[in-house]
Design a protein around this motif. Structure first.
Motif, PDB file in Angstrom:
ATOM      1  N   VAL A 288      34.355  51.516  53.877  1.00  9.23           N
ATOM      2  CA  VAL A 288      33.551  51.118  54.678  1.00  9.23           C
ATOM      3  C   VAL A 288      31.997  51.835  54.488  1.00  9.23           C
ATOM      4  CG1 VAL A 288      34.027  53.040  56.388  1.00  9.23           C
ATOM      5  CG2 VAL A 288      32.945  51.048  57.326  1.00  9.23           C
ATOM      6  N   GLU A 289      31.138  50.979  54.777  1.00 11.19           N
ATOM      7  CA  GLU A 289      29.618  51.443  54.629  1.00 11.19           C
ATOM      8  C   GLU A 289      29.005  51.523  55.838  1.00 11.19           C
ATOM      9  OE1 GLU A 289      25.243  50.056  52.391  1.00 11.19           O
ATOM     10  OE2 GLU A 289      27.299  48.827  52.001  1.00 11.19           O
ATOM     11  N   PRO A 290      28.801  53.160  55.943  1.00 18.00           N
ATOM     12  CA  PRO A 290      28.173  53.313  57.625  1.00 18.00           C
ATOM     13  C   PRO A 290      26.751  52.804  57.601  1.00 18.00           C
ATOM     14  CG  PRO A 290      29.311  55.201  56.345  1.00 18.00           C
ATOM     15  CD  PRO A 290      29.278  54.294  55.111  1.00 18.00           C
ATOM     16  N   ALA A 291      26.173  53.084  58.758  1.00 19.07           N
ATOM     17  CA  ALA A 291      24.892  52.475  59.059  1.00 19.07           C
ATOM     18  C   ALA A 291      24.146  53.091  58.340  1.00 19.07           C
ATOM     19  CB  ALA A 291      24.498  52.798  60.459  1.00 19.07           C
ATOM     20  N   LYS A 292      23.504  52.280  57.325  1.00 17.19           N
ATOM     21  CA  LYS A 292      22.489  52.752  56.184  1.00 17.19           C
ATOM     22  C   LYS A 292      21.060  52.156  56.539  1.00 17.19           C
ATOM     23  CE  LYS A 292      22.611  51.199  52.080  1.00 17.19           C
ATOM     24  NZ  LYS A 292      23.102  50.930  50.701  1.00 17.19           N
ATOM     25  N   PHE A 293      20.000  52.935  56.825  1.00 17.08           N
ATOM     26  CA  PHE A 293      18.887  52.580  57.032  1.00 17.08           C
ATOM     27  C   PHE A 293      17.836  52.294  55.755  1.00 17.08           C
ATOM     28  CE2 PHE A 293      20.318  54.824  60.720  1.00 17.08           C
ATOM     29  CZ  PHE A 293      20.065  54.204  61.598  1.00 17.08           C
ATOM     30  N   SER A 294      17.127  51.331  55.775  1.00 12.65           N
ATOM     31  CA  SER A 294      16.237  51.006  54.532  1.00 12.65           C
ATOM     32  C   SER A 294      14.874  50.404  55.236  1.00 12.65           C
ATOM     33  CB  SER A 294      17.053  49.923  53.795  1.00 12.65           C
ATOM     34  OG  SER A 294      17.270  48.801  54.396  1.00 12.65           O
ATOM     35  N   VAL A 295      14.151  50.463  54.395  1.00  6.50           N
ATOM     36  CA  VAL A 295      12.705  49.953  54.948  1.00  6.50           C
ATOM     37  C   VAL A 295      12.403  48.596  54.105  1.00  6.50           C
ATOM     38  CG1 VAL A 295      10.154  50.410  54.639  1.00  6.50           C
ATOM     39  CG2 VAL A 295      11.738  52.215  55.303  1.00  6.50           C
ATOM     40  N   ILE A 296      12.080  47.601  54.700  1.00 14.84           N
ATOM     41  CA  ILE A 296      11.891  46.256  54.164  1.00 14.84           C
ATOM     42  C   ILE A 296      10.196  46.041  54.138  1.00 14.84           C
ATOM     43  CG2 ILE A 296      11.784  43.840  54.456  1.00 14.84           C
ATOM     44  CD1 ILE A 296      14.609  44.162  55.498  1.00 14.84           C
ATOM     45  N   ARG A 297       9.877  46.004  52.967  1.00 16.64           N
ATOM     46  CA  ARG A 297       8.237  45.989  52.888  1.00 16.64           C
ATOM     47  C   ARG A 297       7.996  44.382  52.583  1.00 16.64           C
ATOM     48  NH1 ARG A 297       6.364  49.044  47.845  1.00 16.64           N
ATOM     49  NH2 ARG A 297       4.525  48.579  48.814  1.00 16.64           N
ATOM     50  N   HIS A 298       7.083  44.146  53.423  1.00 12.91           N
ATOM     51  CA  HIS A 298       6.540  42.400  53.561  1.00 12.91           C
ATOM     52  C   HIS A 298       5.167  42.492  52.814  1.00 12.91           C
ATOM     53  CE1 HIS A 298       9.739  40.942  56.198  1.00 12.91           C
ATOM     54  NE2 HIS A 298       9.770  42.025  56.883  1.00 12.91           N
ATOM     55  N   ILE A 299       5.183  42.156  51.617  1.00 14.83           N
ATOM     56  CA  ILE A 299       4.019  41.941  50.694  1.00 14.83           C
ATOM     57  C   ILE A 299       3.438  40.674  50.887  1.00 14.83           C
ATOM     58  CG2 ILE A 299       2.923  42.436  48.581  1.00 14.83           C
ATOM     59  CD1 ILE A 299       5.338  44.321  48.041  1.00 14.83           C
ATOM     60  N   ARG A 300       2.078  40.393  51.323  1.00 20.31           N
ATOM     61  CA  ARG A 300       1.632  38.946  51.548  1.00 20.31           C
ATOM     62  C   ARG A 300       0.216  39.205  50.674  1.00 20.31           C
ATOM     63  NH1 ARG A 300      -0.406  39.356  56.444  1.00 20.31           N
ATOM     64  NH2 ARG A 300      -0.850  37.124  56.579  1.00 20.31           N
TER      65      ARG A 300
ATOM     66  N   ALA B   7      -3.516  33.166  52.351  1.00 20.17           N
ATOM     67  CA  ALA B   7      -2.310  34.195  52.540  1.00 20.17           C
ATOM     68  C   ALA B   7      -1.362  33.246  53.172  1.00 20.17           C
ATOM     69  CB  ALA B   7      -2.659  35.447  53.078  1.00 20.17           C
ATOM     70  N   ALA B   8       0.065  33.933  52.952  1.00 17.77           N
ATOM     71  CA  ALA B   8       1.230  33.417  53.410  1.00 17.77           C
ATOM     72  C   ALA B   8       1.268  33.483  55.258  1.00 17.77           C
ATOM     73  CB  ALA B   8       2.522  33.841  52.831  1.00 17.77           C
ATOM     74  N   ALA B   9       1.794  33.035  55.773  1.00 18.35           N
ATOM     75  CA  ALA B   9       1.932  33.322  57.197  1.00 18.35           C
ATOM     76  C   ALA B   9       3.046  34.539  57.579  1.00 18.35           C
ATOM     77  CB  ALA B   9       2.564  32.146  57.924  1.00 18.35           C
ATOM     78  N   ILE B  10       2.580  35.346  58.584  1.00 16.50           N
ATOM     79  CA  ILE B  10       3.386  36.492  58.967  1.00 16.50           C
ATOM     80  C   ILE B  10       4.692  35.862  59.379  1.00 16.50           C
ATOM     81  CG2 ILE B  10       3.695  38.287  60.601  1.00 16.50           C
ATOM     82  CD1 ILE B  10       0.798  38.382  60.783  1.00 16.50           C
ATOM     83  N   PRO B  11       5.961  36.608  58.789  1.00 13.26           N
ATOM     84  CA  PRO B  11       7.291  36.165  59.105  1.00 13.26           C
ATOM     85  C   PRO B  11       7.474  36.142  60.743  1.00 13.26           C
ATOM     86  CG  PRO B  11       7.300  37.581  57.132  1.00 13.26           C
ATOM     87  CD  PRO B  11       5.913  37.394  57.664  1.00 13.26           C
ATOM     88  N   ALA B  12       8.120  35.262  61.235  1.00  7.79           N
ATOM     89  CA  ALA B  12       8.464  35.411  62.590  1.00  7.79           C
ATOM     90  C   ALA B  12       9.302  36.475  62.946  1.00  7.79           C
ATOM     91  CB  ALA B  12       9.212  34.114  62.997  1.00  7.79           C
ATOM     92  N   ALA B  13       9.300  37.009  64.131  1.00  7.48           N
ATOM     93  CA  ALA B  13      10.080  38.290  64.365  1.00  7.48           C
ATOM     94  C   ALA B  13      10.452  38.233  66.080  1.00  7.48           C
ATOM     95  CB  ALA B  13       9.121  39.813  64.228  1.00  7.48           C
ATOM     96  N   VAL B  14      11.496  38.862  66.346  1.00  6.94           N
ATOM     97  CA  VAL B  14      11.899  39.130  67.640  1.00  6.94           C
ATOM     98  C   VAL B  14      10.783  39.724  68.623  1.00  6.94           C
ATOM     99  CG1 VAL B  14      13.700  39.642  69.321  1.00  6.94           C
ATOM    100  CG2 VAL B  14      14.363  38.880  66.995  1.00  6.94           C
ATOM    101  N   ILE B  15      10.409  40.747  67.858  1.00  9.11           N
ATOM    102  CA  ILE B  15       9.348  41.717  68.647  1.00  9.11           C
ATOM    103  C   ILE B  15       8.219  41.450  67.825  1.00  9.11           C
ATOM    104  CG2 ILE B  15       8.567  43.942  69.581  1.00  9.11           C
ATOM    105  CD1 ILE B  15      11.636  44.667  70.007  1.00  9.11           C
ATOM    106  N   ASP B  16       7.194  41.114  68.293  1.00 10.93           N
ATOM    107  CA  ASP B  16       5.666  40.652  67.525  1.00 10.93           C
ATOM    108  C   ASP B  16       5.065  42.188  67.423  1.00 10.93           C
ATOM    109  OD1 ASP B  16       6.240  37.718  67.400  1.00 10.93           O
ATOM    110  OD2 ASP B  16       5.174  37.598  68.985  1.00 10.93           O
ATOM    111  N   GLY B  17       4.950  42.424  66.010  1.00 10.95           N
ATOM    112  CA  GLY B  17       3.984  43.498  65.694  1.00 10.95           C
ATOM    113  C   GLY B  17       5.168  44.917  65.581  1.00 10.95           C
TER     114      GLY B  17
END
Length: 444
Positions: free
Chosen positions: A150-162, A175-185
């Motif tokens: 099992v792999e426990p909860a592992k946090f990582s950071v996703i960098r969106h480069i536009r 520039a590319a559009a900002i990806p849609a998100a559940v919580i804007d910003g």
């Protein structure tokens, strides 16, 4: 001849007779008073015994309410007829093709699920030459052993480069559009929000524990931030909940029940009682099974009326009075719903009564309900038409529970009737008999 007539026959003076009569009347009055007090105490003792037995079973007893031995010996007076009917059904089943039995799980360690991804780790010997003669070794087979990881909860950071590109002649930037998100910003990805919701509502982990889990990876997730995300996800999922409700009320038959939950009072350190109103679709109808929970701060029947709105159909509920307005002819926004009584709720009180004092009336009711459960279990895997056929074949073994209770009531004297009123079982079952009779596969 009563005592006063015997007193008149005695050769006593008038004054003496009056005095003796007064003494007799006082003794009779005192006897009636003592009898009434004794009977009241007996009623109180019986009620306390029943309540104590119920509380002991809730606290220490088994959660199951099965009377296995009793349900095996149902209707002994019609044993021969039942045996003949069973033999006829067995002959019919023998001539019909039997569905294959599901494979029994083997004892010991169970195989790991096939859908899990496999990561192969090969362990080769240090040398591919024989340690005796020095010739090359030949592969003949592989010994494979599987272990669960099992792999426990592992946090990582996703960098969106536009990258931003400019057109010097036109003096524009693309520039590319900002990806849609559940919580804007917001900084939470869909995966993180999903993990939080599953932990909270499926694994029942409070938010402060999720805060502690994140802190072990030096990730700061304040409890207030987690609560804000949960609320925003709830708003985002509201269209899905509305769609589930829409499909739920398309059915002709629903189950409804309510259960208390503790609601925290912010800033006071206390809790108060709130309610989850559950509504479930009928398993026998086509389509997926749907269960919708409606969170409300009270138990008023108004919550059920507001949720169902103009829906009309068969509603399976217990005998709680909050639902009664849905079945009343005075319902204004739609035609009255048809009440179906819940046998599990009706049976529970008879089970507690029989556990407390081995009541024969309660035992008879439990046996008849057990027969109903056996018939339902027999047809649970069948289609609606096949279930009706099974029900028609069981009409000769009618439950007759309301009839049995009514006959018991007529044979019982007034004092025993008062005791049943104190327990609330007999009259409740008779009052709900019409709704209970609708929720069974054969008529009374």
């Amino acid at each position: 001849m009563n005592l006063f007539n015997k007193l008149d026959a005695l050769d006593l003076e008038t004054a003496a007779k009056i005095q003796v009569a007064a003494m007799l009347q006082a003794l009779l009055d005192q006897s009636e008073k003592d009898t009434a007090e004794l009977y009241a105490k007996e009623l109180k003792i019986q009620a306390l015994i029943l309540e104590l037995a119920m509380l002991r079973r809730m606290r220490f007893g088994a959660k199951s309410e099965i009377l296995s031995q009793l349900q095996q010996d149902l209707f002994e007076e019609a044993c021969d007829a039942d045996i003949a009917a069973i033999e006829a059904e067995v002959e019919q089943l023998d001539s019909a093709p039997r569905p294959p039995k599901p494979p029994r799980p083997r004892a010991g360690r169970q195989p790991l699920p096939e859908h899990l991804p496999r990561i192969d780790v090969r362990h080769e010997p240090e040398s591919c030459n024989c340690g005796i003669c020095g010739l090359d070794l030949v592969l003949i087979r592989e010994d494979i052993t599987e272990q669960l990881d099992v792999e426990p909860a592992k946090f990582s950071v996703i960098r969106h480069i536009r990258p931003q590109y400019a057109c010097k002649p036109c003096e524009t930037i693309t520039a590319a559009a900002i990806p849609a998100a559940v919580i804007d910003g917001g900084m939470a990805t869909v995966g993180l929000l999903t993990w939080i919701m599953v932990c909270k509502y499926v694994d029942h982990l409070p938010l402060y524990r999720l805060e502690q889990i994140a802190a072990r990876d030096q990730v700061v997730l304040a409890q207030s931030t987690l609560a804000d995300w949960v609320g925003r996800v709830g708003v985002a999922l509201q269209p899905l909940a509305d769609r589930l409700i829409y499909h739920l009320i398309q059915g002709n038959m629903l189950h409804a029940d309510e259960t208390p939950v503790a609601q925290l009072e912010p800033g006071r350190g206390k809790t108060r009682k709130a309610y989850l109103w559950g509504y479930r679709s009928n398993d026998l109808e086509q389509g997926p099974r749907i269960i919708v929970f409606d969170y409300q701060t009270g138990r008023s029947g108004e919550h059920a009326r507001n949720f169902l709105g103009t829906w009309q159909g068969h509603l399976l509920v217990d005998d709680y009075g909050g639902y009664k307005a849905l079945f009343s002819d005075q319902r204004t926004i739609a035609s009255p719903c048809i009440e179906l009584g819940c046998w599990a709720h009706a049976r529970r009180k008879f089970f507690d009564l029989h556990s407390a004092n081995s009541s024969p009336m309660a035992l008879e009711v439990l046996q008849r309900i057990g027969f109903l459960y056996a018939v339902e279990d027999e047809g649970k895997e069948l289609t609606i038409e096949a279930r009706k056929a099974v029900a028609c074949g069981k009409k000769s073994a009618s439950l007759g529970i309301p009839t049995h209770l009514a006959e018991t009531d007529s044979r019982t004297n007034r004092k025993r009737r008062r005791f049943r009123q104190s327990t609330g079982l007999h009259l409740e079952a008779l009052a709900q008999s019409a709704a209970l009779c609708r929720n069974r596969p054969f008529t009374d």
